[in-house]
Write an enzyme that holds these catalytic residues in place. Structure first.
Site, PDB file in Angstrom:
ATOM      1  N   GLY A   8       0.994  -1.247   0.044  1.00 33.40           N
ATOM      2  CA  GLY A   8       0.129   0.011   0.057  1.00 33.40           C
ATOM      3  C   GLY A   8       1.074   1.306   0.169  1.00 33.40           C
ATOM      4  O   GLY A   8       2.306   1.035  -0.244  1.00 33.40           O
ATOM      5  N   LEU A   9       0.361   2.804   0.044  1.00 30.29           N
ATOM      6  CA  LEU A   9       0.793   3.606   0.222  1.00 30.29           C
ATOM      7  C   LEU A   9       1.438   4.320   1.266  1.00 30.29           C
ATOM      8  O   LEU A   9       1.681   3.444   1.928  1.00 30.29           O
ATOM      9  CB  LEU A   9      -0.277   4.569  -0.373  1.00 30.29           C
ATOM     10  CG  LEU A   9      -0.297   4.619  -1.908  1.00 30.29           C
ATOM     11  CD1 LEU A   9      -1.874   5.780  -1.620  1.00 30.29           C
ATOM     12  CD2 LEU A   9       0.235   5.020  -2.699  1.00 30.29           C
ATOM     13  N   SER A  10       2.501   5.324   0.923  1.00 31.06           N
ATOM     14  CA  SER A  10       2.812   5.423   1.785  1.00 31.06           C
ATOM     15  C   SER A  10       2.108   5.988   3.080  1.00 31.06           C
ATOM     16  O   SER A  10       1.209   6.808   3.550  1.00 31.06           O
ATOM     17  CB  SER A  10       4.923   5.970   2.364  1.00 31.06           C
ATOM     18  OG  SER A  10       5.222   7.064   2.883  1.00 31.06           O
ATOM     19  N   GLY A  11       2.419   5.831   4.239  1.00 32.20           N
ATOM     20  CA  GLY A  11       0.746   5.995   5.262  1.00 32.20           C
ATOM     21  C   GLY A  11      -0.232   5.675   5.158  1.00 32.20           C
ATOM     22  O   GLY A  11      -0.982   6.197   6.371  1.00 32.20           O
ATOM     23  N   ALA A  12      -0.133   4.405   4.381  1.00 35.63           N
ATOM     24  CA  ALA A  12      -1.869   3.066   4.869  1.00 35.63           C
ATOM     25  C   ALA A  12      -1.253   2.307   5.999  1.00 35.63           C
ATOM     26  O   ALA A  12      -2.627   1.974   6.449  1.00 35.63           O
ATOM     27  CB  ALA A  12      -1.502   2.329   3.325  1.00 35.63           C
ATOM     28  N   GLY A  13      -0.646   2.406   6.622  1.00 34.85           N
ATOM     29  CA  GLY A  13      -0.900   1.292   7.801  1.00 34.85           C
ATOM     30  C   GLY A  13      -0.021   0.230   7.679  1.00 34.85           C
ATOM     31  O   GLY A  13      -0.484  -0.917   8.296  1.00 34.85           O
ATOM     32  N   LYS A  14       0.414  -0.239   6.770  1.00 37.97           N
ATOM     33  CA  LYS A  14       0.971  -1.574   7.103  1.00 37.97           C
ATOM     34  C   LYS A  14       2.092  -1.830   7.716  1.00 37.97           C
ATOM     35  O   LYS A  14       1.575  -3.031   8.398  1.00 37.97           O
ATOM     36  CB  LYS A  14       2.386  -1.815   4.936  1.00 37.97           C
ATOM     37  CG  LYS A  14       1.389  -0.551   4.108  1.00 37.97           C
ATOM     38  CD  LYS A  14       2.236  -0.923   2.923  1.00 37.97           C
ATOM     39  CE  LYS A  14       3.373   0.416   3.043  1.00 37.97           C
ATOM     40  NZ  LYS A  14       2.978   1.601   3.036  1.00 37.97           N
ATOM     41  N   SER A  15       2.675  -1.346   8.639  1.00 35.59           N
ATOM     42  CA  SER A  15       3.825  -1.835   9.231  1.00 35.59           C
ATOM     43  C   SER A  15       3.655  -1.930  10.707  1.00 35.59           C
ATOM     44  O   SER A  15       3.111  -2.590  11.048  1.00 35.59           O
ATOM     45  CB  SER A  15       5.085  -0.772   9.683  1.00 35.59           C
ATOM     46  OG  SER A  15       6.110  -0.342   8.739  1.00 35.59           O
TER      47      SER A  15
ATOM     48  N   SER B 292       5.323  -1.973  -1.932  1.00 33.24           N
ATOM     49  CA  SER B 292       6.161  -2.489  -2.736  1.00 33.24           C
ATOM     50  C   SER B 292       5.203  -2.309  -4.473  1.00 33.24           C
ATOM     51  O   SER B 292       4.503  -3.026  -4.818  1.00 33.24           O
ATOM     52  CB  SER B 292       6.210  -4.514  -2.526  1.00 33.24           C
ATOM     53  OG  SER B 292       5.199  -4.194  -1.727  1.00 33.24           O
TER      54      SER B 292
END
Length: 205
Positions: A35-42, A109
């Site tokens: 997902g985009l940066s800031g989407a909450g992946k981590s 990614s």
């Protein structure tokens, strides 16, 4: 293209992946958060890992920022380097599945071809693509690291969503609406999927 020496031969371990999975009490898999940066992946990956840890599962989170401190410290953010970054992570994630571990990979990614290439590295069903769906507006509004602001001002070139494209998954195993739903709800959605798939056992009521 990376050339492999003809003198390199794969050594088959006497302890198999199945042995390790049986010892762990669950199957191994790659949970690929994109997902985009800031989407909450981590954030979501760590929340899912925390839930799995409480279920006595063996896990490890491979985080996009952390990996660039070591394994991928020599890579930048050009399209070529992004491809190589994901290639390396895919190979590492594959090793984790052989170790019987549930590996949670949290990377932007941005390119479908790179994610598909990782999927092709492992047997069918091992790669679980988790699309952390949040609009650019939501992600930019969060801007936890101040990256969007720098990208808008031209300080960061090739920034996904601004000056470099993000190719959203077409058929991900899971879509979590991280831009709308709570962290707890998103994590529970992933855990329930793993239970339905038989990767982990359902928790007793």
């Amino acid at each position: 293209m990376i050339m492999k020496s003809s003198n390199v031969v794969w050594h088959q371990s006497t302890v198999t992946r199945q042995n390790r999975q049986e010892q762990n009490g669950h199957l191994s898999a790659i949970l690929w958060f994109t997902g985009l940066s800031g989407a909450g992946k981590s954030t979501l990956a760590h929340a899912v890992e925390d839930a799995l840890c409480k279920m006595n599962c063996r896990t490890f989170v491979i985080d996009g920022d952390n990996i660039r401190h070591g394994l991928c410290a020599d890579l930048g953010f050009s399209s070529e380097d992004r491809v190589e970054n994901i290639r390396r992570i895919g190979e590492v994630a594959k090793l984790f599945t052989e170790a019987g571990i549930i590996v949670l990979s949290a990377f932007i990614s941005p390119f479908r071809a790179d994610r598909d290439r990782v999927r092709e590295l492992v047997p069918e069903g091992d790669f679980i693509e988790i699309y952390c769906q949040a609009s650019l507006e939501v992600c930019e509004g969060r801007d936890v690291k101040g990256l969007y602001k720098k990208a808008r001002s031209g300080e960061i070139p090739n920034f996904t969503g601004i000056s470099s494209p993000y190719e959203s998954p077409e058929e991900p195993e899971i879509i979590v609406k991280t831009g709308e739903d709570s962290l707890e709800a998103c994590a529970q959605q992933v855990i329930e999927f793993l239970q339905v798939r038989g990767i982990v056992q359902p928790t007793s009521a």
